[in-house]
Design an enzyme around this catalytic site. Structure first.
Site, PDB file in Angstrom:
ATOM      1  N   GLU A 164       0.897  -1.167   0.000  1.00 13.26           N
ATOM      2  CA  GLU A 164       0.000   0.000   0.000  1.00 13.26           C
ATOM      3  C   GLU A 164       0.926   1.204   0.000  1.00 13.26           C
ATOM      4  O   GLU A 164       1.553   1.516   1.008  1.00 13.26           O
ATOM      5  CB  GLU A 164      -0.903  -0.047   1.233  1.00 13.26           C
ATOM      6  CG  GLU A 164      -2.187   0.709   1.031  1.00 13.26           C
ATOM      7  CD  GLU A 164      -2.103   2.125   1.566  1.00 13.26           C
ATOM      8  OE1 GLU A 164      -1.709   3.010   0.767  1.00 13.26           O
ATOM      9  OE2 GLU A 164      -2.406   2.336   2.729  1.00 13.26           O
ATOM     10  N   CYS A 193      -2.679   8.815   2.633  1.00 14.05           N
ATOM     11  CA  CYS A 193      -2.390   8.412   1.250  1.00 14.05           C
ATOM     12  C   CYS A 193      -3.585   8.663   0.320  1.00 14.05           C
ATOM     13  O   CYS A 193      -3.410   8.799  -0.879  1.00 14.05           O
ATOM     14  CB  CYS A 193      -1.923   6.969   1.192  1.00 14.05           C
ATOM     15  SG  CYS A 193      -2.973   5.879   2.115  1.00 14.05           S
TER      16      CYS A 193
END
Ligand code: ADP
Length: 476
Positions: free
Chosen positions: A246, A280
């Site tokens: 990720e 993010c």
């Protein structure tokens, strides 16, 4: 206990090295912790490998009871736990309480989803053949996570891997290890057996390589920068360790002219300030229709200047600091380069004058950002809005997709046809329409392109920790 946790015991690093955790608001040392290396990681992996045969043979209902107990402890102690997270991350207390509460949902959700790991029966093309597919836990999982969500980043992976029947060795970020220790204490209090979950703090590169090199570690999960993700990919090319990654994002947000522009501008500023932009999926590149461009820029800039900036432990704080000096330098440098490249600074762009300590940075808006500008191209991970005008829908889609990243994208419109066309054309794993919190515990979270490999959350997140086995019976 502020130590490594290996095979059910809290212990110092094998070579006695230590690391200071620093409060990002006051720049003072909060705790001195063990700083381990490859041999600490190997000890933890051996413990996890030894515990695997016992844990995988518990059934999903038994694991579910233990995971639900962890969730219960997280929720009932959320305020005290959040104070620890604030101390090392600087984030506002309300955000930290919210993070612990959502993190608890991962343990609850995977406690149930683990019961549905199931399998499949297939129809064969011969009458005397029977086929089924069973799902089995992959083995020991090495987990390396970033500091931006000190508990959320752990919970969504730890809960899924443990529910699947895997054992884990976790290395949290060196900037937020106390939160990881508090979570591990709850796993211990919930009677998760010794060796099933292990925690090693220390030299990230050495621990990462030890995980890749050890044959018992069948899978690694990483949350962090694309740079480190690629180091792990390189290593995995030698060892064939399965990876989920990720990585970064650079989320576009397309704003069409039919929205309530004042309300959208205010909510955009709020979304951008969450966790000081260190998210993010944080919206970064605001791509705004030219007819509402000026109104959006001035509305958002005004909203950004209203936030109370300060120590996360102070209940009136809405915006905390960045995690460390390096991160603030990164944000300041991109803003400076962006203005030098033709962007127009509308607000912020500097440290707040009233705070002489702490890694604070004013909420910032830079408009007139063109696609070749560093603020358009690089992930900022700070409280900075970048705004670019567009004229046609095709141009907006092309601008949004003009990035190597592919995690989250946002769209604000009440035009049904445009919302379908644009959301289907965006090259991102998550698209939020008229909302800033598109992700959910029960939905897959994963990046396209350079933003990652594999999924977290949802049913897909559980599958990351299960191998499929075909069992075929002939001569029936
Ligand atoms: P960020 O820039 O967001 O801090 P990093 O990718 O540097 O992201 O860090 C995310 C996690 O990766 C942290 O736990 C960090 O300790 C770890 N890390 C850093 N360098 C390496 C490496 N070479 N190998 C494995 N993990 C690493």
């Amino acid at each position: 206990m502020n130590k490594n946790y290996i095979n059910g015991k809290w212990q110092d690093a094998l070579h006695g090295n230590t690391w200071n955790v620093v409060n990002p608001c006051r720049e003072t040392v909060v705790a001195t912790l063990p700083f381990g290396g490859a041999d600490d990681a190997q000890a933890a992996i051996s413990a996890a490998a030894a515990a695997f045969s016992g844990w995988k043979n518990t059934n999903a209902w038994q694991r579910s009871d233990l995971l639900r107990q962890v969730a219960h402890l997280m929720r009932t102690n959320a305020k005290t736990l959040a104070a620890v997270t604030v101390e090392e991350s600087g984030k506002p207390l309300a955000e930290a309480i919210g993070e612990w509460t959502v993190a608890a949902q991962f343990f609850d959700w995977y406690a149930e989803e683990g019961k549905r790991a199931g399998g499949q029966t297939l129809l064969a093309n011969r009458n005397n053949k029977r086929m089924s597919i069973i799902h089995q836990p992959i083995g020991v999982v090495g987990i390396i996570t970033a500091w931006n969500f000190p508990v959320w980043n752990l919970a969504r992976v730890w809960a899924a891997a443990l529910a699947a029947g895997c054992t884990i060795v976790a290395k949290p970020s060196e900037y937020t290890p106390l939160t990881a220790m508090r979570l591990m204490e709850l796993l211990e209090a919930a009677d998760i057996p010794a060796g099933v979950a292990n925690l090693v703090l220390g030299d990230a590169a050495a621990i990462g390589q030890a995980m890749l090199a050890h044959p018992a570690v069948r899978k690694m999960h990483f949350v962090g920068s694309t740079r480190v993700g690629k180091i792990l990919l390189d290593g995995a090319s030698q060892t064939n360790t399965k990876l989920s990654l990720e990585l970064g994002g650079n989320a576009p947000c397309i704003i069409l002219p039919d929205t309530d522009i004042a309300a959208t501008a205010t909510s955009a500023a709020l979304a951008k300030s969450r966790n000081c932009g260190q998210v993010c999926v944080s919206p970064q590149r605001f791509i705004v229709h030219r007819s509402v461009y000026d109104a959006f820029c001035s509305g958002a800039s005004e909203a950004l200047q209203q936030f109370n900036i300060g120590d996360g432990a102070d209940p009136v704080t809405q915006l905390g600091p960045l995690i460390n000096a390096r991160q603030r330098e990164h944000v300041a440098a991109i803003v400076q380069e962006s203005v030098a490249a033709g962007g127009t600074l509308l607000c912020g762009g500097k440290r707040p004058a009233h705070l002489d300590k702490g890694y604070f940075y004013e909420p910032t808006l830079v408009k007139d950002v063109r696609p070749d500008n560093p603020l358009f191209r690089r992930e900022i991970f700070g409280p900075v809005m970048s705004v670019t005008p567009f004229d046609t829908q095709e141009e907006a889609i092309a601008l949004a997709n003009d990035t190597e990243y592919g995690l989250a994208a946002y769209l604000w419109t009440n035009n049904l046809k445009a919302s379908v066309q644009i959301s289907e054309a965006l090259e991102f794993g998550i698209v939020g329409i008229n909302e800033w919190a598109a992700h959910a515990v029960e939905a897959p979270f994963g990046g396209w392109k350079q933003s990652g490999l594999g999924y977290e959350c949802g049913a897909e997140g559980l599958q990351e920790y299960l191998e499929k086995k075909l069992i075929s019976v002939g001569g029936v």
